[in-house]
Design a protein around this motif. Structure first.
Motif, PDB file in Angstrom:
ATOM      1  N   TRP A   1      -4.011  13.326   3.872  1.00 15.22           N
ATOM      2  CA  TRP A   1      -3.404  12.171   3.248  1.00 15.22           C
ATOM      3  C   TRP A   1      -4.373  11.136   2.713  1.00 15.22           C
ATOM      4  O   TRP A   1      -5.684  11.355   3.192  1.00 15.22           O
ATOM      5  N   SER A   2      -4.104  10.210   1.945  1.00 14.54           N
ATOM      6  CA  SER A   2      -4.936   9.145   1.456  1.00 14.54           C
ATOM      7  C   SER A   2      -4.165   7.777   1.513  1.00 14.54           C
ATOM      8  O   SER A   2      -2.776   8.026   1.438  1.00 14.54           O
ATOM      9  N   MET A   3      -4.634   6.633   1.530  1.00 18.70           N
ATOM     10  CA  MET A   3      -4.044   5.391   1.383  1.00 18.70           C
ATOM     11  C   MET A   3      -4.599   4.749   0.208  1.00 18.70           C
ATOM     12  O   MET A   3      -5.821   4.797   0.105  1.00 18.70           O
ATOM     13  N   THR A   4      -3.787   4.092  -0.421  1.00 15.18           N
ATOM     14  CA  THR A   4      -4.312   3.220  -1.508  1.00 15.18           C
ATOM     15  C   THR A   4      -3.499   1.745  -1.536  1.00 15.18           C
ATOM     16  O   THR A   4      -2.556   1.625  -1.067  1.00 15.18           O
ATOM     17  N   ALA A   5      -4.609   0.873  -1.407  1.00 12.50           N
ATOM     18  CA  ALA A   5      -4.207  -0.577  -1.530  1.00 12.50           C
ATOM     19  C   ALA A   5      -3.585  -1.062  -2.983  1.00 12.50           C
ATOM     20  O   ALA A   5      -4.272  -0.723  -3.935  1.00 12.50           O
ATOM     21  N   LEU A   6      -2.157  -1.496  -2.950  1.00 14.48           N
ATOM     22  CA  LEU A   6      -1.672  -1.730  -4.278  1.00 14.48           C
ATOM     23  C   LEU A   6      -1.724  -3.311  -4.458  1.00 14.48           C
ATOM     24  O   LEU A   6      -2.124  -3.791  -5.141  1.00 14.48           O
ATOM     25  N   GLY A   7      -1.201  -4.088  -3.392  1.00 19.71           N
ATOM     26  CA  GLY A   7      -1.295  -5.399  -3.341  1.00 19.71           C
ATOM     27  C   GLY A   7      -0.636  -6.065  -4.820  1.00 19.71           C
ATOM     28  O   GLY A   7      -1.138  -7.118  -5.364  1.00 19.71           O
ATOM     29  N   THR A   8       0.485  -5.585  -5.155  1.00 18.95           N
ATOM     30  CA  THR A   8       1.148  -5.948  -6.274  1.00 18.95           C
ATOM     31  C   THR A   8       2.507  -7.141  -5.834  1.00 18.95           C
ATOM     32  O   THR A   8       3.430  -6.716  -5.360  1.00 18.95           O
ATOM     33  N   PRO A   9       2.209  -8.501  -6.728  1.00 17.80           N
ATOM     34  CA  PRO A   9       3.416  -9.270  -6.277  1.00 17.80           C
ATOM     35  C   PRO A   9       4.603  -8.900  -6.792  1.00 17.80           C
ATOM     36  O   PRO A   9       4.899  -8.078  -7.731  1.00 17.80           O
ATOM     37  N   ALA A  10       5.784  -9.283  -6.114  1.00 19.15           N
ATOM     38  CA  ALA A  10       7.057  -9.016  -6.518  1.00 19.15           C
ATOM     39  C   ALA A  10       8.051  -9.913  -5.968  1.00 19.15           C
ATOM     40  O   ALA A  10       7.615 -11.196  -5.396  1.00 19.15           O
ATOM     41  N   ASN A  11       9.103  -9.871  -6.510  1.00 17.50           N
ATOM     42  CA  ASN A  11      10.266 -10.901  -5.947  1.00 17.50           C
ATOM     43  C   ASN A  11      11.454 -10.021  -5.631  1.00 17.50           C
ATOM     44  O   ASN A  11      11.979  -9.145  -5.984  1.00 17.50           O
ATOM     45  N   GLY A  12      12.165 -10.491  -4.519  1.00 19.40           N
ATOM     46  CA  GLY A  12      13.013  -9.718  -3.801  1.00 19.40           C
ATOM     47  C   GLY A  12      13.035 -10.023  -2.278  1.00 19.40           C
ATOM     48  O   GLY A  12      12.294 -10.240  -1.803  1.00 19.40           O
ATOM     49  N   ARG A  13      14.368 -10.112  -1.790  1.00 18.17           N
ATOM     50  CA  ARG A  13      14.683 -10.328  -0.284  1.00 18.17           C
ATOM     51  C   ARG A  13      15.001  -9.029   0.254  1.00 18.17           C
ATOM     52  O   ARG A  13      14.592  -9.096   1.660  1.00 18.17           O
ATOM     53  N   THR A  14      15.111  -7.936  -0.229  1.00 24.65           N
ATOM     54  CA  THR A  14      14.963  -6.664   0.514  1.00 24.65           C
ATOM     55  C   THR A  14      14.248  -5.455  -0.351  1.00 24.65           C
ATOM     56  O   THR A  14      13.758  -5.781  -1.415  1.00 24.65           O
ATOM     57  N   PHE A  15      13.920  -4.310   0.450  1.00 21.33           N
ATOM     58  CA  PHE A  15      13.374  -3.242  -0.252  1.00 21.33           C
ATOM     59  C   PHE A  15      13.990  -2.888  -1.507  1.00 21.33           C
ATOM     60  O   PHE A  15      13.486  -2.396  -2.343  1.00 21.33           O
ATOM     61  N   GLN A  16      15.624  -2.793  -1.414  1.00 17.91           N
ATOM     62  CA  GLN A  16      16.126  -2.313  -2.612  1.00 17.91           C
ATOM     63  C   GLN A  16      15.772  -3.355  -3.750  1.00 17.91           C
ATOM     64  O   GLN A  16      15.680  -2.792  -4.992  1.00 17.91           O
ATOM     65  N   ASP A  17      15.593  -4.521  -3.701  1.00 17.16           N
ATOM     66  CA  ASP A  17      15.281  -5.517  -4.923  1.00 17.16           C
ATOM     67  C   ASP A  17      13.864  -5.200  -5.275  1.00 17.16           C
ATOM     68  O   ASP A  17      13.752  -5.416  -6.583  1.00 17.16           O
ATOM     69  N   LEU A  18      13.002  -4.509  -4.559  1.00 17.88           N
ATOM     70  CA  LEU A  18      11.572  -4.205  -4.957  1.00 17.88           C
ATOM     71  C   LEU A  18      11.494  -2.964  -5.401  1.00 17.88           C
ATOM     72  O   LEU A  18      10.196  -2.626  -6.283  1.00 17.88           O
TER      73      LEU A  18
ATOM     74  N   ALA B   1       0.691  -1.259   0.095  1.00 13.98           N
ATOM     75  CA  ALA B   1       0.106   0.211  -0.155  1.00 13.98           C
ATOM     76  C   ALA B   1       0.749   1.439   0.096  1.00 13.98           C
ATOM     77  O   ALA B   1       2.064   1.355   0.382  1.00 13.98           O
ATOM     78  N   LYS B   2       0.502   2.334  -0.188  1.00 15.03           N
ATOM     79  CA  LYS B   2       1.042   3.590  -0.040  1.00 15.03           C
ATOM     80  C   LYS B   2       0.015   4.601   0.460  1.00 15.03           C
ATOM     81  O   LYS B   2      -1.201   4.675   0.425  1.00 15.03           O
ATOM     82  N   VAL B   3       0.712   5.675   1.211  1.00 16.78           N
ATOM     83  CA  VAL B   3      -0.022   6.795   2.099  1.00 16.78           C
ATOM     84  C   VAL B   3       0.657   7.927   1.313  1.00 16.78           C
ATOM     85  O   VAL B   3       1.778   7.990   1.163  1.00 16.78           O
ATOM     86  N   HIS B   4      -0.298   8.827   0.543  1.00 15.59           N
ATOM     87  CA  HIS B   4       0.219   9.895  -0.160  1.00 15.59           C
ATOM     88  C   HIS B   4      -0.584  11.033   0.213  1.00 15.59           C
ATOM     89  O   HIS B   4      -1.532  11.119   0.597  1.00 15.59           O
ATOM     90  N   ARG B   5       0.097  12.345  -0.095  1.00 17.38           N
ATOM     91  CA  ARG B   5      -0.409  13.451   0.113  1.00 17.38           C
ATOM     92  C   ARG B   5      -1.593  13.790  -0.968  1.00 17.38           C
ATOM     93  O   ARG B   5      -1.275  13.532  -2.115  1.00 17.38           O
ATOM     94  N   VAL B   6      -2.747  14.270  -0.555  1.00 21.27           N
ATOM     95  CA  VAL B   6      -3.756  14.629  -1.510  1.00 21.27           C
ATOM     96  C   VAL B   6      -4.176  16.240  -0.916  1.00 21.27           C
ATOM     97  O   VAL B   6      -4.828  16.274   0.270  1.00 21.27           O
ATOM     98  N   GLY B   7      -3.771  17.265  -1.541  1.00 23.98           N
ATOM     99  CA  GLY B   7      -4.276  18.496  -1.030  1.00 23.98           C
ATOM    100  C   GLY B   7      -3.288  18.677   0.430  1.00 23.98           C
ATOM    101  O   GLY B   7      -2.261  18.289   0.646  1.00 23.98           O
ATOM    102  N   ALA B   8      -3.942  19.095   1.367  1.00 18.56           N
ATOM    103  CA  ALA B   8      -3.553  19.323   2.829  1.00 18.56           C
ATOM    104  C   ALA B   8      -3.613  18.107   3.612  1.00 18.56           C
ATOM    105  O   ALA B   8      -2.966  18.088   4.777  1.00 18.56           O
TER     106      ALA B   8
END
Length: 192
Positions: free
Chosen positions: A167-184, A158-165
């Motif tokens: 914040w909003s949250m968006t559910a992403l749920g995207t599969p990926a491969n990697g052992r660390t955040f850098q890999d992603l 998911a992500k939390v992002h600014r909208v005007g003044a």
């Protein structure tokens, strides 16, 4: 009232009374899937790691994860690494706290990821979810539950992002491969 989110759904992060949220917790929970064997069913410990990548104008500027528990500005804090998961009953196995009032103005998105550092796939995981909680009163605002497992080792949750003044949250749920955040990172960038 909790909103059960679907992939791609966005919600505004406001209090029920219309006020502005000041602090939220992104909680992550999971359980090891039961495996049938010759001598009955068993579970294997699953170590998933939650991370939060802070972006400014689509550029990563900081990250919070089990080896860097607090953002450089102090606005985002990881509560610690859970090596086995399985709290169950909807509880958080790992959590990342975000003080929305302290997030520097140039940070416009915070992306939450989860990965298996040991390389176990999500076929070995069940009941995985992320949820956002109003940290001032403990009220769950939204929950995104992952459907089924797969041959991937990570999720862009998911992500939390600014909208005007606010914040909003968006559910992403995207599969990926990697052992660390850098890999992603190549899988994260299309969601910015």
């Amino acid at each position: 009232m909790t909103v059960n989110m679907t992939k791609g759904q966005a919600i505004s992060l406001q209090k029920n009374d219309g006020g502005t949220l000041t602090a939220v917790r992104m909680g992550l929970g999971w359980q090891a899937a039961q495996r049938r064997g010759l001598f009955g069913s068993r579970t294997k410990e699953i170590d998933l790691d939650a991370s939060a990548v802070l972006f400014a104008d689509k550029q990563p500027v900081d990250v919070v994860f089990f080896r860097h528990l607090v953002s450089d500005d102090g606005s985002v804090r990881h509560t610690g690494d859970n090596l086995v998961g399985g709290v169950g009953q909807g509880g958080d196995d790992e959590a990342i706290l975000v003080d929305l009032q302290r997030v520097p103005v140039h940070i416009d998105q915070i992306v939450f990821t989860v990965n298996s550092f040991t390389g176990q796939t999500f076929q070995e995981v069940q009941n995985a979810f992320c949820r956002i909680v109003d940290e001032t009163n403990g009220q769950e605002m939204a929950r995104y539950t992952l459907d089924g497992g797969g041959q991937y080792t990570a999720q862009i949750m998911a992500k939390v992002h600014r909208v005007g003044a606010g914040w909003s949250m968006t559910a992403l749920g995207t599969p990926a491969n990697g052992r660390t955040f850098q890999d992603l990172m190549p899988s994260v960038l299309p969601h910015l």
